[in-house]
Write a protein that holds these residues in place. Structure first.
Motif, PDB file in Angstrom:
ATOM      1  N   UNK A 107       0.840  -1.196   0.000  1.00 24.90           N
ATOM      2  CA  UNK A 107       0.000   0.000   0.000  1.00 24.90           C
ATOM      3  C   UNK A 107       0.880   1.254   0.000  1.00 24.90           C
ATOM      4  N   UNK A 108       0.348   2.319  -0.563  1.00 21.69           N
ATOM      5  CA  UNK A 108       1.101   3.567  -0.610  1.00 21.69           C
ATOM      6  C   UNK A 108       0.589   4.509   0.466  1.00 21.69           C
ATOM      7  N   UNK A 109       1.493   5.003   1.321  1.00 20.42           N
ATOM      8  CA  UNK A 109       1.056   5.811   2.466  1.00 20.42           C
ATOM      9  C   UNK A 109       0.431   7.142   2.069  1.00 20.42           C
ATOM     10  N   UNK A 110       0.797   7.670   0.907  1.00 18.88           N
ATOM     11  CA  UNK A 110       0.303   8.995   0.536  1.00 18.88           C
ATOM     12  C   UNK A 110      -0.966   8.946  -0.300  1.00 18.88           C
ATOM     13  N   UNK A 111      -1.549   7.740  -0.441  1.00 18.02           N
ATOM     14  CA  UNK A 111      -2.808   7.622  -1.156  1.00 18.02           C
ATOM     15  C   UNK A 111      -3.912   7.258  -0.162  1.00 18.02           C
ATOM     16  N   UNK A 112      -5.147   7.571  -0.521  1.00 18.81           N
ATOM     17  CA  UNK A 112      -6.244   7.219   0.373  1.00 18.81           C
ATOM     18  C   UNK A 112      -6.525   5.720   0.282  1.00 18.81           C
ATOM     19  N   UNK A 153      -9.625   8.248   3.877  1.00 17.86           N
ATOM     20  CA  UNK A 153      -8.486   8.435   4.772  1.00 17.86           C
ATOM     21  C   UNK A 153      -7.189   8.023   4.089  1.00 17.86           C
ATOM     22  N   UNK A 154      -6.116   8.695   4.480  1.00 17.15           N
ATOM     23  CA  UNK A 154      -4.816   8.308   3.940  1.00 17.15           C
ATOM     24  C   UNK A 154      -4.328   7.031   4.621  1.00 17.15           C
ATOM     25  N   UNK A 156      -1.369   6.065   5.146  1.00 18.73           N
ATOM     26  CA  UNK A 156      -0.245   6.321   6.041  1.00 18.73           C
ATOM     27  C   UNK A 156      -0.643   6.514   7.488  1.00 18.73           C
ATOM     28  N   UNK A 157      -1.901   6.863   7.730  1.00 19.22           N
ATOM     29  CA  UNK A 157      -2.318   7.106   9.103  1.00 19.22           C
ATOM     30  C   UNK A 157      -2.943   5.881   9.755  1.00 19.22           C
ATOM     31  N   UNK A 158      -3.017   4.761   9.009  1.00 20.96           N
ATOM     32  CA  UNK A 158      -3.645   3.569   9.585  1.00 20.96           C
ATOM     33  C   UNK A 158      -2.633   2.766  10.396  1.00 20.96           C
ATOM     34  N   UNK A 162      -4.769  -2.513  10.438  1.00 20.69           N
ATOM     35  CA  UNK A 162      -5.744  -1.903   9.522  1.00 20.69           C
ATOM     36  C   UNK A 162      -5.229  -1.952   8.088  1.00 20.69           C
TER      37      UNK A 162
ATOM     38  N   UNK B   2      -7.798  12.047  14.317  1.00 23.92           N
ATOM     39  CA  UNK B   2      -7.372  11.173  13.261  1.00 23.92           C
ATOM     40  C   UNK B   2      -8.087  11.493  11.951  1.00 23.92           C
ATOM     41  N   UNK B   6      -6.296  12.492   8.544  1.00 28.33           N
ATOM     42  CA  UNK B   6      -6.395  11.535   7.453  1.00 28.33           C
ATOM     43  C   UNK B   6      -7.031  12.096   6.201  1.00 28.33           C
ATOM     44  N   UNK B  11      -1.726  15.198   1.610  1.00 29.00           N
ATOM     45  CA  UNK B  11      -0.647  14.868   0.684  1.00 29.00           C
ATOM     46  C   UNK B  11      -0.395  16.009  -0.281  1.00 29.00           C
ATOM     47  N   UNK B 310       3.906  11.542   4.438  1.00 29.08           N
ATOM     48  CA  UNK B 310       2.726  11.112   5.164  1.00 29.08           C
ATOM     49  C   UNK B 310       2.858   9.688   5.669  1.00 29.08           C
ATOM     50  N   UNK B 311       2.656   9.523   6.946  1.00 22.35           N
ATOM     51  CA  UNK B 311       2.542   8.185   7.501  1.00 22.35           C
ATOM     52  C   UNK B 311       3.846   7.431   7.637  1.00 22.35           C
TER      53      UNK B 311
END
Lengths: 530, 312
Positions: A107-112, A153-154, A156-158, A162, B2, B6, B11, B310-311
Motif C-alpha cells: 500500500x502507498x502511504x500517501x494515497x487514500x 483516509x490516507x 499512512x495514518x492507519x 488496519x 485522526x 487523514x 498529501x 505522510x505516515x
C-alpha cells in the motif's frame, strides 16, 4: 501422492487434470547462487484452498511472486485455464485474473484507502477517474472485511493491522479467478482471522482458486483443503489436509539431514563478554535478558519477523532501543557500559563488530577494493583527520587466514562471489581485533563451500576467546553451529537449549506454536543460562 | 484528530505555515509599500508571476514522482526564440515549439527512468544543451512575434488582465489532470514508493517519463506566454526559471522525495515568491539584495514545514 510424480513426462498437465485451473509446471528460479525454486509443480483447483507452506526460505513467496508476475521464472511453464501464460509484469497477471495480497505491504502511504484499493485498475467514467465508484466499492469491500475506516483516509495514518485488512479488502474486491494470500494474518487478531476465514470460504464457494501461503500451522489446518510443502526451493509433498496431522506436517517441513558442514563444537566457554541485564528494543516490546560468554556462539532463532532481528539491531545501536542496561566486559576483565542509545558508532568503537544481513548495502563498499574494505576495520578507532596508515601486511594476512579467493587485494568487492564478500566483511572485524561479533544471517547468499569456511572462521574466532551472537533464518545452521540457542517468538525469548541437544522439531514447535509441546521437555527461562 | 489528519489534503503539502506566508506578505506590503494594493500594481503582479506559476505547476508534477527538472528555463528561452524567428508563421512555430519541448521532456524522462541518471545531473545536462541550442538559434535578443500573440498575453477583457486568464486556465487544467485522471493518481503512487507501485501493476517508467514530458510541455506554454509578453525572442529570458520554480514549489510544501505536492501548493509557493519580488521592487530594494532575501525566506519556509512524508 506427490503431484510431481504423477507427471513424470512433464506432458501438459491440464489435460490430465481438468479441474486444475492453475498449473505451474516444473518452475525454477535462482537468485545468484541460491536456488529459490527448483523444478516445482503445483496445481491449483477451482473451489479449493491450497496451502503452500514450509520453513523460512523454502520458496513459498518466490512461487507466489512468479504467479503474480513479479518475477519471471528461469524455467518451467504456467497454464491458466488451459492456456499457457507468460507474465512480464504484475499488470499482465492482474489482467489474467490473478489477485495477490503480498506479505510485504504494497500500500502507498500517501494515497487514500480508496485510491490504494483501485490502484492499477482505476475505474473510469466519461474519460475521467470515477471517484464515486471508487468510494462506493471500497466502502463495500471494507465492510466485508469488517474494517471501520473511511475510504477517503490516507493509508499512512492507519495502524499495521488496519493496513493488512485494507490489503485483504483490496485483494478480494478484485474480479479475479485466482487469489494469493501471502502470510495475510501476520498482524491480525483472532476476530479478524475468523473473518478472513469466512471471506476465504466465500471465495471457495464461488469456485475460485485460492493459494494460501503460510507457515502458521493452525491456519493451514483451519482454512485449507490441500497442503503443499516446500523445502529449500524443492517440492516435498502435496497432500490433502485430511490425511495430515500437525506433527506429520512439521516433520515434512523439517525433514532433511543436517549436512556435515559444521565444525566440531569445542568446550571453551569462559568469562562473560556481554551482560544484557535488560533490553527493550521498542516501546511496548518484551524485555530481553541474555548473557554472552567468550568462547561460545549464541544463536537466536524463530520465524521471520518475530523480533530477533530487532533484538540484535537494538543491542548494537543500529536502531535505538527503548531501554537498555548492558555491560561489556573486555578480555582483560574491565567492565564498561555499552550504550546502544548512543548509536552504532559508539558501540563499534568498544570493540564489538557487526555483520549485517544485507552486506552489500549496509556492510561493504562494493565499488572499493578488498584492501579498503578490510582496512576500514583497524582505522575505525583512529581520529577522523589522522593520516591513514598502510595496513597492507595485515590485510594480506587476513586474506590468507580467511582463504579469500581473489586475484589481488586491489580487486573491487563487487566482483567477488557472495561467500568471498562475506569473508571480507568478517575480515574487517578480525583485522580490527574485535573480540565480540554480532552477526545477522552469516551465510545468506553464500554457496555451500564458502558456508563451511565461514562456519570454521566463526568457530576459530570463539576458540581464541571471541564471542559470537547471531541470528539466522536457516534452522539447520543454528543447530549445527551454535553452542546455545534461544527461540524468539513475538519478541519473547520462549525457549533456551544447548546446541548439542537441539533438534529442528523442538525449535520449530516452539517457534510455531502458542503452547509449548507437552512432551515433558523442560522450559527454561532464557535469561538464566547456567 | 485522526479524521483531521487523514483527510487526503495532507498529501498536497499545504500546511498553515505555508498559507501564512503570502497572507503575511500582503499584510506587510499594504501599509509598507505605497501603491501595492492599486489595480495597476496587482495587474502588473499577475503578469509578472503568471509564467512562474505555470512553470512551477510542471515542476511540481516532476517533484511528485521524486524528480527535479532544471531544464525548464532553457526551454522557455528556446520557445521565445523559435516564436520570434523572422518570417515564420505561428502555425509553424507553435507546433514546432511544442514538439521541441516534448523531445526535451522525453530525453529527460528516458535518462532518469531508463538510464537511472540522477534527475539533477540529467536535467542540468539538458538545460546546458538547450541553452546552447537557443544561443545558436539567436545569440542576442530580438526578432519579432506575430502580433496576435502579444494581445493574448498583455491585453485585457472586461478589465481582467489576460495574464490572469493564462494562470487560471493552467491551474484548472492541472487540477483536473492531478485529481481526475489515472495519470494524476499514478504520479502520486510512483512518488510514494515506486517498488510498491510496481507491485500494484503500475508501469513506473512510463509514468515517470510522462511526468517529464508534461513538465516540458508546460514550460513551452510558459515560454509562449513570455514571448507574447516581451514581443520578441530572448535567449536568456528563461535562465532564472529553473531554480525559481524549484524554490517556488519548495516554499509551497512539495516534497522532493516524492509523493507529496499539489496544484494549490505550487501556486501558493509561486505566489509567495512573486510577492517577495514585487514587494521589494516597490520598496526599492536592489536586485542583489532581493536574491539574498529570497534565499533566506526559502530556508525559513522549508524549516517551518514538517518534512515528513505522510505516515512514514
Amino acid at each position: 501422492m506427490s503431484v510431481a510424480e504423477s507427471m513424470p513426462d512433464g506432458s501438459s498437465a491440464e489435460r490430465q487434470d481438468p479441474s486444475g485451473v492453475v498449473v505451474a509446471q516444473n518452475v525454477s528460479k535462482s537468485f545468484g547462487f541460491t536456488k529459490a525454486l527448483d523444478n516445482v509443480t503445483i496445481i491449483g483447483k477451482a473451489g479449493a484452498v491450497h496451502a503452500i507452506t514450509g520453513e523460512n526460505g523454502a520458496g513459498k513467496s518466490t512461487f507466489m511472486k512468479i504467479l503474480a508476475g513479479v518475477y519471471r521464472p528461469d524455467a518451467g511453464r504456467i497454464f491458466i485455464k488451459g492456456r499457457e501464460v507468460q507474465f512480464s509484469s504484475v499488470h499482465d497477471a492482474l489482467v489474467s485474473g490473478v489477485s495477490s495480497v503480498f506479505q510485504e505491504m504494497m500500500l502507498l502511504p500517501n494515497l487514500t484507502v480508496a485510491e490504494n484499493m483501485f490502484l492499477g485498475r482505476e475505474p473510469m467514467s466519461r474519460g475521467t477517474l470515477s471517484r464515486r465508484i471508487m468510494m462506493r466499492e471500497s466502502r463495500d469491500a471494507l465492510a466485508r472485511v469488517g474494517l471501520e475506516v473511511r475510504p477517503e483516509w490516507l493509508v499512512g495514518h492507519l495502524t499495521v493491522s488496519e493496513k493488512q485488512l485494507v490489503e485483504i479488502a483490496k485483494g478480494i474486491s478484485t474480479d479475479a479467478s485466482i487469489f494469493f494470500f501471502d502470510e495475510p494474518t501476520a498482524s491480525l487478531n483472532n476476530t479478524e482471522v475468523e473473518r478472513l476465514e469466512r471471506l476465504i470460504d466465500g471465495l471457495r464457494a464461488q469456485g475460485k482458486v485460492i493459494f494460501y501461503v503460510s507457515h502458521r500451522l493452525e491456519e493451514v489446518f483451519k482454512f485449507c483443503d490441500t497442503v503443499t510443502v516446500l523445502k529449500d526451493g524443492k517440492h516435498v509433498a502435496t497432500l490433502p489436509r485430511a490425511s495430515l496431522d500437525e506433527d506429520q506436517l512439521v516433520t515434512l517441513m523439517v525433514g532433511r539431514p543436517v549436512q556435515d558442514l559444521f565444525p566440531r563444537r569445542k568446550k571453551c566457554r569462559s568469562s562473560l563478554a556481554l551482560d544484557v541485564r535488560s533490553l527493550v528494543p521498542q516501546q511496548g516490546a518484551a524485555e530481553v535478558r541474555l548473557q554472552l560468554h567468550r568462547g561460545e556462539i549464541l544463536g537466536l532463532c524463530g520465524l521471520e519477523g518475530q523480533g530477533q532481528r530487532e533484538i540484535l539491531r537494538s543491542l548494537i545501536g543500529v536502531i535505538k532501543p527503548h531501554e537498555s542496561d548492558i555491560t561489556r566486559i573486555s578480555k582483560e576483565g574491565d567492565a564498561s557500559p555499552l550504550v546502544p542509545e548512543a548509536g552504532v558508532v559508539s558501540c563499534l568503537r568498544k570493540g564489538v563488530g557487526f555483520v549485517p544481513e544485507d552486506r552489500k548495502v549496509e556492510g561493504l563498499y562494493p565499488d572499493l577494493s578488498i584492501y579498503e574494505n578490510v582496512a576500514l576495520g583497524p582505522m575505525n578507532r583512529l581520529a577522523l583527520f589522522r593520516l591513514a596508515p598502510r595496513v597492507a601486511e595485515l590485510v594480506k594476512k587476513i586474506m590468507k587466514r580467511m582463504h579469500l579467493q581473489a586475484s589481488s587485494m586491489g580487486q573491487p568487492v563487487a566482483s567477488l562471489s557472495g561467500g568471498n564478500q562475506q569473508k571480507v566483511m568478517l575480515g574487517r572485524w578480525f583485522a580490527a581485533g574485535v573480540d565480540t561479533l554480532i552477526v545477522e544471517q552469516p551465510t545468506r547468499g553464500v554457496d555451500i563451500g564458502a558456508k563451511a569456511e565461514i562456519y570454521r572462521q566463526l568457530r576459530n574466532f570463539t576458540a581464541s576467546g571471541g564471542a559470537v551472537l547471531m541470528i539466522s533464518n536457516e534452522i539447520t545452521e543454528i543447530i549445527g553451529l551454535c553452542d546455545r540457542i534461544i527461540v524468539v517468538r513475538q519478541g519473547l525469548t520462549v525457549f533456551e537449549t544447548a546446541g548439542s541437544a537441539a533438534t529442528e522439531e523442538i525449535l520449530m514447535e516452539y517457534a510455531l506454536k502458542d503452547t509449548p509441546p507437552a512432551k515433558g521437555k523442560k522450559k527454561k527461562g532464557a535469561g538464566t543460562s547456567s | 484528530m485522526r479524521q483531521f489528519l487523514s483527510r487526503s489534503e495532507s498529501r498536497s503539502g499545504l500546511s498553515p505555515s505555508i498559507l501564512a506566508i503570502p497572507i503575511l506578505l500582503i499584510l506587510i506590503l499594504i501599509p509598507a509599500a505605497g501603491g501595492f494594493a492599486s489595480w495597476e500594481n496587482l495587474s502588473n503582479l499577475s503578469s509578472q508571476i503568471a509564467a512562474l506559476v505555470i512553470v512551477s505547476l510542471g515542476q511540481m508534477l516532476v517533484a511528485v514522482v521524486g524528480g527535479l527538472d532544471l531544464s525548464v528555463g532553457s526551454v522557455i528561452s528556446l520557445v521565445t526564440c523559435v516564436l520570434a524567428t523572422e518570417g515564420w508563421p505561428l502555425t509553424l512555430t507553435l507546433p514546432l515549439a511544442f514538439a521541441l519541448g516534448a523531445s526535451v521532456g522525453l530525453i529527460n524522462g528516458w535518462g532518469v527512468a531508463v538510464m537511472d541518471i540522477n534527475p539533477i545531473v540529467m536535467t542540468l545536462s539538458s538545460m546546458t544543451f538547450v541553452q546552447g541550442v537557443t544561443l545558436v538559434w539567436r545569440n542576442v535578443p530580438g526578432g519579432h512575434i506575430p502580433k496576435q500573440l502579444p494581445f493574448a498575453a498583455v491585453g485585457q477583457t472586461l478589465g481582467i488582465p489576460h495574464s490572469l486568464l493564462w494562470l487560471v486556465l493552467c491551474v484548472l487544467v492541472l487540477t483536473v489532470v492531478l485529481r481526475h485522471t489515472r495519470f494524476g493518481l499514478r504520479l502520486f503512487a510512483v512518488g510514494g514508493n515506486s517498488a510498491s507501485a510496481r507491485l500494484n501493476g503500475i508501469p513506473v517508467r512510463r509514468i515517470t517519463i510522462s511526468a517529464y514530458v508534461v513538465c516540458s510541455m508546460i514550460a513551452v506554454v510558459a515560454g509562449v506566454y513570455m514571448a507574447a509578453r516581451i514581443g520578441s525572442g530572448d535567449p536568456k529570458i528563461g535562465a532564472s526559471f529553473g531554480l525559481d520554480s524549484v524554490t517556488a514549489i519548495a516554499m509551497g510544501g512539495t516534497q522532493f522525495s516524492g509523493g507529496i505536492g499539489g496544484v494549490a501548493s505550487a501556486t501558493i509557493g509561486a505566489l509567495s515568491l512573486g510577492l517577495i519580488s514585487n514587494g521589494m521592487n516597490l520598496l526599492g530594494v536592489s536586485t542583489f539584495l532581493q536574491s539574498a532575501a529570497k534565499g533566506v525566506v526559502l530556508v525559513i519556509a522549508v524549516c517551518a514545514q514538517r518534512r515528513k512524508s505522510v505516515g512514514v
